[in-house]
Design an enzyme around this catalytic site. Sequence first.
Site, PDB file in Angstrom:
ATOM      1  N   ASP A   1       4.676   8.099   0.923  1.00 33.70           N
ATOM      2  CA  ASP A   1       4.408   7.789   2.331  1.00 33.70           C
ATOM      3  C   ASP A   1       5.674   7.783   3.191  1.00 33.70           C
ATOM      4  OD1 ASP A   1       1.757   7.779   1.868  1.00 33.70           O
ATOM      5  OD2 ASP A   1       1.383   5.741   2.566  1.00 33.70           O
TER       6      ASP A   1
ATOM      7  N   ASP B   1       0.835  -1.206   0.000  1.00 33.23           N
ATOM      8  CA  ASP B   1       0.000   0.000   0.000  1.00 33.23           C
ATOM      9  C   ASP B   1       0.870   1.256   0.000  1.00 33.23           C
ATOM     10  OD1 ASP B   1       0.441  -1.241   2.661  1.00 33.23           O
ATOM     11  OD2 ASP B   1      -0.333   0.659   3.410  1.00 33.23           O
TER      12      ASP B   1
END
Length: 539
Positions: free
Chosen positions: A291, A281
């Site tokens: 991220d 993810d």
Amino acid sequence: MTGFDFTTDHWYVNDVPGDPEQRNVRRQVNGAGWSPVEPTATAGPTLIAHSLEVAEQLGINEDTVASDRFARVFSGNELIDGMQPHAMNYGGHQFGNWAGQLGDGRAIALGEIATPDDGHAVLQLKGAGPTPYSRGADGRAVLRSSVREFLCSEAMHHLGVPTTRALSLTLTGDDVMRDMLYDGHPANEQGAVVCRVAPSFVRFGHFELPASRGEIDLLRSLVEHTIRRHFPHLLTADGPDNPSVTDEAIVAWFQEVSNRTADLMVDWMRVGFVHGVMNTDNLSILGLTIDYGPYGWLEDFDPGWTPNTTDAGGKRYRYGNQPQIGHWNVSRLGGALHSLTQDAESLQAIVDSYSERFAQGWDRALADKLGLVDANVVRRREVAAELLDLLPLTETDMTIFFRTLGDIEVDEVDLTVDDTTLIEPLIGSYYAPAELTGELLERTATWFRSYIELSRTTHQTADARRSRMHAVNPKYVLRNYLAQLAIDKAEAGGYDMIPELLDLLRHPYDEQPGREEYATLRPDWARTRVGCSMLSCSS
Ligand code: AMP
Ligand code: MG
């Protein structure tokens, strides 16, 4: 004039089916790639940093940046007309295990715009409140992790590493409760929001989730969206208005994603970046670094190092394992795509091609870093391999070591001197120079002699050699302790160090006289301090 005259163009929500449920309640969302959700208002939005370059790219002038409205919009306290706020739905493998639906639990995309430079940008707020995907968490982000994301996104861009960008960093004015080390000591911290910017925030996990649920229509629309919008050169045109996404296009696209992932790993390894949470993810379909959580920069060259305390047991995401994890993640994506195309053989061949792509890229990166591109290939590889074995034997600062090599005038080195004298030019990169005795000293000196001899065969002038090597070996990186110093100050209300570091990291390959203090060995106090060498996923 303080306004936003964005040309909105909401590719993702227009192309991919959305969730019909309008209420912002946590749930499993089936058959949809996103849910409508608005940011939650906060007590006191205050802008504390922004990126000039990103603002300019988006066509936002400095007066607008300085306006109250900018702080309200990019902290999630006001919506601009025409925006279509939403959170995306995706799944992922976390630490090697399938985790089911994850989704944007604290990221809310305001919408998408066509940028004045003919590009495309999603404006996404991280930490702007809960979404249907927040599961048991609060949808917020703390100041320390937001400072880290803001600075590192921009630092990576200036290093030439593909990455999502950061427009702004705002305080929300609300406190957020976190147990930073997960050891039963929760405390209030200041909440913050980063506005992230990228052409797309689609991740590997976007494709894995519908594949795992047998939602083939959704999977197909995600693949078509991604190829049509972000890889249009792969479309086979069977008419100007309806280029079709054929099986061949899907295979060609997967090859490109695999290549970009391998290339990204080469870049991370080259600059000494450790992502820390390479779950599927957290892998961008565009091959961007995405991220920024418990990431870290290698100080001493230790392939076994991970900054992430949550990963301390298996060290799955350690520096030296990143290329293999990239490969593992690509094969998970290939597995998801298998539900769409019956051409399993081509998908497998692409997964298999990853290792070679990475190996070639890394070989070339090492040649660049060592200034040996024009040397004999076999000898160059021997010298590189011996160095990678040697560096972990005593704590050696990766950044300083490679930068130092570029400054050596190889024709001037006297190879007849004793070992200690010979390696003197390298000594500034060792954390414990006293360890360089006996066998280690001998091996280091032997390596250095062969390196100098091989470098001489490339017949470069000292200046040419230096500038080529300095262009790939940064002098300034976001050392873990530097980010932590900026955080300590910010938590106490002083925000100056954030733009100061941003300015430094804008030119990571330049000498920048007067700023050498930022390019020195990590100070001793930072060796074991939380935030400098140890980070958890708590953010
Ligand atoms: P990460 O590994 O940090 O990228 O996050 C994994 C998942 O947890 C993603 O789905 C995030 O959206 C979600 N998540 C992390 N922190 C929070 C939070 N404070 N509130 C809601 N969701 C979160
Ligand atoms: Mg994530």
